[in-house]
Scaffold this active site. Sequence first.
Site, PDB file in Angstrom:
ATOM      1  N   LEU A  33     -57.366  29.616 -88.338  1.00 39.14           N
ATOM      2  CA  LEU A  33     -57.571  31.043 -88.532  1.00 39.14           C
ATOM      3  C   LEU A  33     -57.863  31.365 -89.995  1.00 39.14           C
ATOM      4  CD1 LEU A  33     -54.697  32.103 -86.140  1.00 39.14           C
ATOM      5  CD2 LEU A  33     -57.158  32.218 -85.683  1.00 39.14           C
TER       6      LEU A  33
ATOM      7  N   LYS B   6     -51.903  21.970 -99.986  1.00 34.16           N
ATOM      8  CA  LYS B   6     -53.288  22.429 -99.842  1.00 34.16           C
ATOM      9  C   LYS B   6     -53.656  23.434-100.924  1.00 34.16           C
ATOM     10  CE  LYS B   6     -57.223  23.815 -98.003  1.00 34.16           C
ATOM     11  NZ  LYS B   6     -58.484  23.133 -98.319  1.00 34.16           N
TER      12      LYS B   6
END
Length: 325
Positions: free
Chosen positions: A79, A200
Site C-alpha cells: 500500500l 527500510k
Amino acid sequence: MSSPKDTVAFIGLGVMGYPMARNLRAGLGSDKTLLICDVNTDALERFMAEVSVLGRGPVRIVQNGFKAAKQADTVITMLPNSSSVLAVYLDASTGILPALSEPLDHNACGSKLLMECGTIESSTILTVSRSIPENRATFVDAPVSGGPMGAQNKSLTFMVGCPPPLSASVFPLVKSFLRHMGDPDGIFLCGDVGAGTAFKIINNYLSAITSLAASEALNIGVKAGLDPRLLTQVINASGGQCWVTSKSNPVPGVQDNVPSTRGYEGGFRIELCAKVLGMGSKLARDVGARTVLDEPTLNAFSEAMEDERYKGKDARVVFKWLNDQ
C-alpha cells in the site's frame, strides 16, 4: 473454491504491487489460489487478462480486505501510504482486522499471516500490530528495496519485522512467500515488528542522498567534458561506487534499461523519494540522531519538483535538473 490455507490474497496492484503479485502467482503453484484487490479496476482487469494467458493457476478478485481475510490464511498488502494502510486493515466494515474478530471455523488455531510490504511510517505499522485480535493472526512488516525494476525482475530485497517469540516458526513461512517476489538471499529478519520499516527508512534515507550526490558528481564530469561512461566505470571501480552509479545511473545513455534512458520514466518517483527521505529525517529526530545532509537534499528535490519538466519523474532526474542549469 479453495480452502483458506491454500489461498493467498494480495492487496495493492500499483507500480510495485502489480509485478510483485504477478511473480507471486507464477511461484505459488497451480494448487494455490491468488486473490487480488485494488481500488483501480483497470489494474484488476489487466492483471486477470495477463495471468489468464500465462495459465499459472487460479486468480480471483475480491472487493476489500475483509473479504480477503475471510477467504485467505495469508494476506499480503503493498500500500502507498499510512491512510491506505489504516483503511485496509482497520476499517470497521471493509478492513482486514474486523474479519479476524469473527469465528474462524476453518482453522482451529485461528492463525493467519498478514504482511505489509510498503514503506509506511513506523507509528502506523505499530498501530496495526497492536490492533490484531489476540491469537487471531501474526502481523509482520516486510518493506522492499529495489524499486519497480526489482519488482519486475524478481530481485527485491525484503526487510522483515516479526514478533521475536514467533520468528523461529513465522519467518520461514514469510520467506516461503517473499522468495517468489525477490532475491531469496535478500530476505532479512531485522527484529521485532517495526524493525523492518526502520531498516527500510534508513536505507532509503541513504539512497536518496546518494542519488543527489552521484548526480552532482557526474554532472561535474559532464560539464568538464569527460566521457560519462568512462567516468562511471572508474567510479564503480573506486571509492565512489554506489547503487546509483552502478545500478541506476542518472546520466542518459550510460546504462541500458534504467529510467534515465527512458526519459526518467518507470522508476522511483522523485516525490516518493522526497517522502521517504522526510521519513528518515523524522526517525532521526525521534531517536535524537543529528543529521546534516537531509535538509539540503530535501531542498534540492523540492526545487526540482516545482518544475513541470521533472515532476513525476524518477528521482535520478535531479541529474537533468542540475545539468539543465
